[in-house]
Design an enzyme around this catalytic site. Structure first.
Site, PDB file in Angstrom:
ATOM      1  N   GLY A 119      -2.457   2.377   1.199  1.00 60.06           N
ATOM      2  CA  GLY A 119      -3.569   2.713   0.309  1.00 60.06           C
ATOM      3  C   GLY A 119      -4.163   1.518  -0.408  1.00 60.06           C
ATOM      4  N   GLY A 121      -6.204  -0.701   1.020  1.00 61.97           N
ATOM      5  CA  GLY A 121      -7.423  -1.164   1.680  1.00 61.97           C
ATOM      6  C   GLY A 121      -7.164  -2.274   2.681  1.00 61.97           C
ATOM      7  N   LEU A 122      -5.914  -2.407   3.139  1.00 57.88           N
ATOM      8  CA  LEU A 122      -5.607  -3.442   4.138  1.00 57.88           C
ATOM      9  C   LEU A 122      -5.398  -2.813   5.518  1.00 57.88           C
ATOM     10  CD1 LEU A 122      -3.198  -5.732   2.085  1.00 57.88           C
ATOM     11  CD2 LEU A 122      -5.683  -5.750   2.220  1.00 57.88           C
ATOM     12  N   SER A 125      -3.332   2.301   7.904  1.00 53.80           N
ATOM     13  CA  SER A 125      -3.464   3.444   8.817  1.00 53.80           C
ATOM     14  C   SER A 125      -3.927   2.989  10.200  1.00 53.80           C
ATOM     15  CB  SER A 125      -4.381   4.516   8.240  1.00 53.80           C
ATOM     16  OG  SER A 125      -5.598   3.959   7.837  1.00 53.80           O
ATOM     17  N   ASP A 169     -11.751  -1.915  11.357  1.00 48.16           N
ATOM     18  CA  ASP A 169     -10.329  -2.161  11.127  1.00 48.16           C
ATOM     19  C   ASP A 169      -9.587  -2.291  12.451  1.00 48.16           C
ATOM     20  OD1 ASP A 169     -11.242  -1.625   8.626  1.00 48.16           O
ATOM     21  OD2 ASP A 169     -10.201   0.289   8.407  1.00 48.16           O
TER      22      ASP A 169
END
Ligand code: GLA
Length: 383
Positions: A119, A121-122, A125, A169
């Site tokens: 969570g 932001g890297l 997921s 991503d």
């Protein structure tokens, strides 16, 4: 959590020899919320990883173990549906996308874990999705190309997890190169890599250690707002299929047809695309001061026009801006929490951390975390 701990856990649980995959997280220098608008981004894979130990099990079962959470799930391969264990959905969704694409993959065992903060932001997921697909590709010799891995991982997120994310991503995680940033055209998926050498400056991430629950619903709302903007434009300008196709001048002329919120969102995206291209030019020219300004401008746009920042991120950026050892600072990723990206003078990193930490904790009662970023190679099999 390192790769040998993951491997040992696998052997302890499943008593067979796994292959080990390393899937990194990513940063993005500039170009936020542009990927799903057919625009430009400038990400890179970094030295924070999720490791996977994976092996076929010759059963009709997927057996998963999340080392960081000390939690497990066994599920039959013909009964896969969305699970109440959120972490498992990234893996189950990825498996399903491989099957939907027509590949024959049977039961497998998987232990995973690492040091990408969740969570933040890297893209933990996307790393989980890409890493599993990469591992299964290797085990079952599926010959799925890197680009296809990124696309399948994105589909898992869109279709199963339910976040309508773009391709940035996954692309960065798959294509990452050591010490290089990737300028990706999200429409054509053509990319170029650029050396990233900031001389006396280095990228430092600061984790707000908050993630507001709005994050995924607002993300999907922003996407819809951009689509609504494109629909308005299409009525007056032919051949526009995304915000990529329109200039600030064009949209200014159509302002009267727009709801003010949609207008703000669209102008942010158009400006952010310009900033990516400007950033690459400045990087080539070594104009570090201009790069820093672009980073601040990006934050301002994300805060005021796209409205995806939050109090904690703004505090970090405002305080960083007050220090003269820094080129630029901005929120990074989807928003509503996670990390800021900061370009900090190498010899002032300690004092920077100390000052920011004091002020942030004073103002929020939360301790921030700091990560020194190294830009690394993307997905790989390791021993
Ligand atoms: C998240 C999404 C990406 C991208 C960024 C914002 O990280 O997964 O696709 O849209 O937000 O730039």
């Amino acid at each position: 959590m390192n790769s040998s701990e993951i491997k040992n856990k696998f052997i302890e649980l499943f008593e067979s020899e796994p292959i080990i995959v390393k899937a990194p997280g990513r940063i993005n220098l500039i170009g936020e919320h542009t990927d799903y608008n057919d625009g430009f981004v400038l990400p890179a894979a970094i030295n924070k990883n999720i490791y996977f130990a994976v092996q076929k099990n010759n059963l009709n079962q997927i057996r998963l173990f999340a080392e960081n959470l000390n939690d497990s799930l066994n599920i039959s391969i013909d009964k896969i549906e969305k699970n109440s264990k959120e972490w498992a959905n990234y893996l189950l969704g990825s498996y399903l996308e491989i099957v939907k694409a027509g590949f024959d993959v049977q039961g497998f065992d998987c232990v995973f874990g690492g040091d990408i903060p969740l969570g933040a932001g890297l893209s933990s997921s996307a790393a989980i999705e890409c890493g599993l697909i990469f591992g299964l590709n290797e085990l079952y010799q599926l010959n799925i190309s890197n680009l296809q891995i990124a696309k399948l991982a994105q589909k898992a997120e869109n279709n199963f997890v339910g976040v309508k994310c773009g391709i940035m991503d996954q692309f960065a995680i798959v294509h990452g190169e050591e010490s290089k940033v990737i300028r990706l055209d999200c429409r054509t998926l053509e990319y170029t890599s650029h050396s990233f050498d900031l001389k006396n400056y280095i990228p430092i991430l600061i984790n707000t250690n908050v993630k507001h629950s709005l994050a995924s619903s607002e993300y999907n709302t922003r996407r819809k707002e951009c689509e609504a903007g494109v629909e308005i434009i299409q009525k007056y300008v032919p051949n526009v299929s995304s915000l990529r196709d329109i200039t600030l001048n064009d949209i200014e002329k159509l302002k009267k047809y727009f709801d003010p919120i949609i207008y703000k969102r669209c102008t942010f995206v158009i400006e952010e695309n310009q900033r990516v291209n400007q950033f690459c030019e400045d990087l080539n020219k070594n104009d570090l001061l201009r790069i820093g300004e672009l980073i601040y401008e990006s934050h301002k746009g994300l805060r005021d026009k796209y409205e995806v920042s939050c109090k904690e991120l703004d505090i970090l950026v405002d305080e960083a801006m007050n220090m003269d050892c820094i080129l630029g600072s901005r929120m990074m990723g989807g928003g509503f929490g996670g990390c800021t990206l900061n370009l900090v003078k190498r010899d002032s990193v300690d004092i920077f951390k100390e000052n920011i930490s004091k002020i942030y904790t004073n103002k929020t009662n939360i301790k921030p975390d700091f990560y020194t970023v190294e830009i690394t190679k993307g997905l790989e099999i390791i021993n």
